[in-house]
Motif scaffolding. Structure first.
Motif, PDB file in Angstrom:
ATOM      1  N   LEU A 105      -2.642   1.890   4.312  1.00 18.79           N
ATOM      2  CA  LEU A 105      -2.571   0.437   4.251  1.00 18.79           C
ATOM      3  C   LEU A 105      -1.378  -0.099   5.033  1.00 18.79           C
ATOM      4  O   LEU A 105      -1.459  -1.178   5.634  1.00 18.79           O
ATOM      5  CB  LEU A 105      -2.514  -0.013   2.786  1.00 18.79           C
ATOM      6  N   ALA A 106      -0.284   0.647   5.049  1.00 21.49           N
ATOM      7  CA  ALA A 106       0.882   0.219   5.828  1.00 21.49           C
ATOM      8  C   ALA A 106       0.575   0.254   7.320  1.00 21.49           C
ATOM      9  O   ALA A 106       0.945  -0.667   8.070  1.00 21.49           O
ATOM     10  CB  ALA A 106       2.079   1.118   5.510  1.00 21.49           C
ATOM     11  N   ILE A 107      -0.102   1.305   7.772  1.00 19.75           N
ATOM     12  CA  ILE A 107      -0.489   1.390   9.186  1.00 19.75           C
ATOM     13  C   ILE A 107      -1.429   0.240   9.537  1.00 19.75           C
ATOM     14  O   ILE A 107      -1.275  -0.429  10.569  1.00 19.75           O
ATOM     15  CB  ILE A 107      -1.153   2.741   9.483  1.00 19.75           C
ATOM     16  N   ALA A 108      -2.412   0.016   8.675  1.00 13.72           N
ATOM     17  CA  ALA A 108      -3.362  -1.071   8.932  1.00 13.72           C
ATOM     18  C   ALA A 108      -2.647  -2.422   8.979  1.00 13.72           C
ATOM     19  O   ALA A 108      -2.948  -3.259   9.847  1.00 13.72           O
ATOM     20  CB  ALA A 108      -4.444  -1.080   7.857  1.00 13.72           C
ATOM     21  N   ALA A 109      -1.698  -2.641   8.077  1.00 14.42           N
ATOM     22  CA  ALA A 109      -0.968  -3.912   8.072  1.00 14.42           C
ATOM     23  C   ALA A 109      -0.179  -4.099   9.365  1.00 14.42           C
ATOM     24  O   ALA A 109      -0.121  -5.210   9.925  1.00 14.42           O
ATOM     25  CB  ALA A 109      -0.035  -3.971   6.870  1.00 14.42           C
ATOM     26  N   ASP A 110       0.431  -3.023   9.864  1.00 14.47           N
ATOM     27  CA  ASP A 110       1.160  -3.120  11.136  1.00 14.47           C
ATOM     28  C   ASP A 110       0.211  -3.440  12.289  1.00 14.47           C
ATOM     29  O   ASP A 110       0.554  -4.208  13.197  1.00 14.47           O
ATOM     30  CB  ASP A 110       1.893  -1.805  11.422  1.00 14.47           C
ATOM     31  N   LEU A 111      -0.974  -2.857  12.254  1.00 13.55           N
ATOM     32  CA  LEU A 111      -1.952  -3.149  13.304  1.00 13.55           C
ATOM     33  C   LEU A 111      -2.445  -4.587  13.201  1.00 13.55           C
ATOM     34  O   LEU A 111      -2.702  -5.240  14.214  1.00 13.55           O
ATOM     35  CB  LEU A 111      -3.115  -2.159  13.224  1.00 13.55           C
ATOM     36  N   TRP A 112      -2.557  -5.073  11.986  1.00 11.21           N
ATOM     37  CA  TRP A 112      -2.986  -6.468  11.795  1.00 11.21           C
ATOM     38  C   TRP A 112      -1.946  -7.445  12.325  1.00 11.21           C
ATOM     39  O   TRP A 112      -2.276  -8.579  12.692  1.00 11.21           O
ATOM     40  CB  TRP A 112      -3.274  -6.748  10.325  1.00 11.21           C
ATOM     41  N   ALA A 113      -0.705  -7.011  12.372  1.00 17.14           N
ATOM     42  CA  ALA A 113       0.366  -7.896  12.840  1.00 17.14           C
ATOM     43  C   ALA A 113       0.389  -8.040  14.359  1.00 17.14           C
ATOM     44  O   ALA A 113       1.078  -8.921  14.880  1.00 17.14           O
ATOM     45  CB  ALA A 113       1.717  -7.371  12.357  1.00 17.14           C
ATOM     46  N   GLN A 114      -0.366  -7.202  15.068  1.00 23.11           N
ATOM     47  CA  GLN A 114      -0.370  -7.246  16.526  1.00 23.11           C
ATOM     48  C   GLN A 114      -1.305  -8.352  17.024  1.00 23.11           C
ATOM     49  O   GLN A 114      -2.318  -8.646  16.404  1.00 23.11           O
ATOM     50  CB  GLN A 114      -0.811  -5.899  17.096  1.00 23.11           C
ATOM     51  N   PRO A 115      -0.985  -8.951  18.156  1.00 22.78           N
ATOM     52  CA  PRO A 115      -1.822 -10.057  18.644  1.00 22.78           C
ATOM     53  C   PRO A 115      -3.172  -9.622  19.202  1.00 22.78           C
ATOM     54  O   PRO A 115      -4.137 -10.387  19.144  1.00 22.78           O
ATOM     55  CB  PRO A 115      -0.960 -10.688  19.745  1.00 22.78           C
ATOM     56  N   GLU A 116      -3.252  -8.408  19.749  1.00 19.60           N
ATOM     57  CA  GLU A 116      -4.490  -7.978  20.386  1.00 19.60           C
ATOM     58  C   GLU A 116      -5.524  -7.558  19.343  1.00 19.60           C
ATOM     59  O   GLU A 116      -5.232  -6.774  18.436  1.00 19.60           O
ATOM     60  CB  GLU A 116      -4.227  -6.820  21.358  1.00 19.60           C
ATOM     61  N   ARG A 117      -6.736  -8.065  19.524  1.00 23.84           N
ATOM     62  CA  ARG A 117      -7.792  -7.858  18.524  1.00 23.84           C
ATOM     63  C   ARG A 117      -8.170  -6.391  18.361  1.00 23.84           C
ATOM     64  O   ARG A 117      -8.542  -5.973  17.256  1.00 23.84           O
ATOM     65  CB  ARG A 117      -9.032  -8.676  18.924  1.00 23.84           C
ATOM     66  N   GLU A 118      -8.077  -5.620  19.417  1.00 20.67           N
ATOM     67  CA  GLU A 118      -8.415  -4.203  19.292  1.00 20.67           C
ATOM     68  C   GLU A 118      -7.566  -3.508  18.234  1.00 20.67           C
ATOM     69  O   GLU A 118      -8.020  -2.535  17.616  1.00 20.67           O
ATOM     70  CB  GLU A 118      -8.235  -3.483  20.636  1.00 20.67           C
ATOM     71  N   CYS A 119      -6.357  -3.994  18.004  1.00 23.00           N
ATOM     72  CA  CYS A 119      -5.502  -3.382  16.978  1.00 23.00           C
ATOM     73  C   CYS A 119      -6.111  -3.557  15.585  1.00 23.00           C
ATOM     74  O   CYS A 119      -6.084  -2.631  14.765  1.00 23.00           O
ATOM     75  CB  CYS A 119      -4.102  -3.978  17.037  1.00 23.00           C
ATOM     76  N   GLN A 120      -6.664  -4.732  15.315  1.00 20.26           N
ATOM     77  CA  GLN A 120      -7.333  -4.922  14.031  1.00 20.26           C
ATOM     78  C   GLN A 120      -8.593  -4.058  13.931  1.00 20.26           C
ATOM     79  O   GLN A 120      -8.913  -3.542  12.855  1.00 20.26           O
ATOM     80  CB  GLN A 120      -7.679  -6.401  13.819  1.00 20.26           C
ATOM     81  N   TYR A 121      -9.282  -3.877  15.046  1.00 19.32           N
ATOM     82  CA  TYR A 121     -10.459  -3.003  15.018  1.00 19.32           C
ATOM     83  C   TYR A 121     -10.066  -1.565  14.679  1.00 19.32           C
ATOM     84  O   TYR A 121     -10.755  -0.894  13.905  1.00 19.32           O
ATOM     85  CB  TYR A 121     -11.177  -3.031  16.370  1.00 19.32           C
ATOM     86  N   VAL A 122      -8.962  -1.108  15.232  1.00 14.83           N
ATOM     87  CA  VAL A 122      -8.510   0.251  14.914  1.00 14.83           C
ATOM     88  C   VAL A 122      -8.081   0.336  13.450  1.00 14.83           C
ATOM     89  O   VAL A 122      -8.342   1.337  12.773  1.00 14.83           O
ATOM     90  CB  VAL A 122      -7.375   0.689  15.854  1.00 14.83           C
ATOM     91  N   GLY A 123      -7.434  -0.696  12.941  1.00 20.80           N
ATOM     92  CA  GLY A 123      -7.083  -0.708  11.519  1.00 20.80           C
ATOM     93  C   GLY A 123      -8.312  -0.591  10.645  1.00 20.80           C
ATOM     94  O   GLY A 123      -8.311   0.146   9.638  1.00 20.80           O
TER      95      GLY A 123
END
Length: 223
Positions: free
Chosen positions: A60-78
């Motif tokens: 969940l911590a990794i996913a939260a960090d990815l959610w904080a990134q502006p690029e949408r692909e980061c949320q997809y990876v989360g």
């Protein structure tokens, strides 16, 4: 930032395609920035970072960090990470997953995380009922969409009373994404029990929107 999240962002950034990103931004109505990486490439790039088992809090911590990134692909990876490692989660982690869904919310990430919620709650029907009854009444429409969609793929494990009950509860809402979700959830269950869904649509035709009825009835026999 968690080192795994940092490694993921670095790997994605190294393969950014600004020309392709323009089309992705336009498709998502300008709501999000993109690296411009197509799904198969993204998954190939990030597979080494998401396949190793990790405890729930770290995931969940990794996913939260990815959610904080502006690029949408980061949320997809989360989303990919949590879907791959969902067995590390239990019902106590569902609220955190739902909070992620509320961040930078749009149908793409919300639906992916609804799937994660469904994986986690399917083995615990009582907890599913408790948490999703609260979710379907939540003031955030995206949380209500999670509640409507969390049983996708459950087939014989579907809580039919709740499926139909949620559909009727949400039916008066004018929002496109809610009406579409109702239809999608009903259509999915119709693969398991078309007669039950057909009867439900017939009995509540005056309550369900045309969009919902059209989506729900796509694979039902005519008439």
């Amino acid at each position: 930032m968690h080192p795994v999240a940092q490694s993921i962002v670095t790997a994605l950034a190294a393969h950014a395609d600004p020309a392709r990103a323009e089309g992705m931004v336009a498709y998502m109505r300008g709501q999000f920035a993109f690296f411009g990486i197509q799904t198969p490439v993204r998954r190939a790039l990030t597979r080494p970072f998401i396949r190793d088992a990790r405890p729930a809090d770290e995931l969940l911590a990794i996913a939260a960090d990815l959610w904080a990134q502006p690029e949408r692909e980061c949320q997809y990876v989360g989303s990919d990470l949590l879907a791959r490692q969902w067995r590390a989660l239990d019902a106590s982690h569902v609220p955190a997953v739902i909070e992620l869904a509320r961040g930078k919310a749009w149908w793409d990430t919300v639906d992916a995380l609804a799937g994660v919620v469904g994986y986690v709650l399917r083995p615990v029907p009582a907890e599913a009922a408790l948490q999703m009854d609260a979710a379907v009444a939540h003031p955030d429409k995206w949380v209500r969409r999670v509640a409507m969609l969390h049983q996708l793929g459950w087939r014989g494990d579907t809580d039919v009373a709740r499926l139909f009950g949620y559909a009727l509860k949400l039916a008066p809402e004018p929002d496109f994404f809610i009406r579409k979700a109702i239809g999608w959830a009903l259509r999915d269950y119709a693969r398991h029990d078309p007669a039950a869904v057909g009867d439900f649509l017939a009995r509540h035709a005056g309550v369900l929107s045309p969009l919902t009825r059209r989506e729900a009835g796509k694979h039902l026999p005519a008439g």
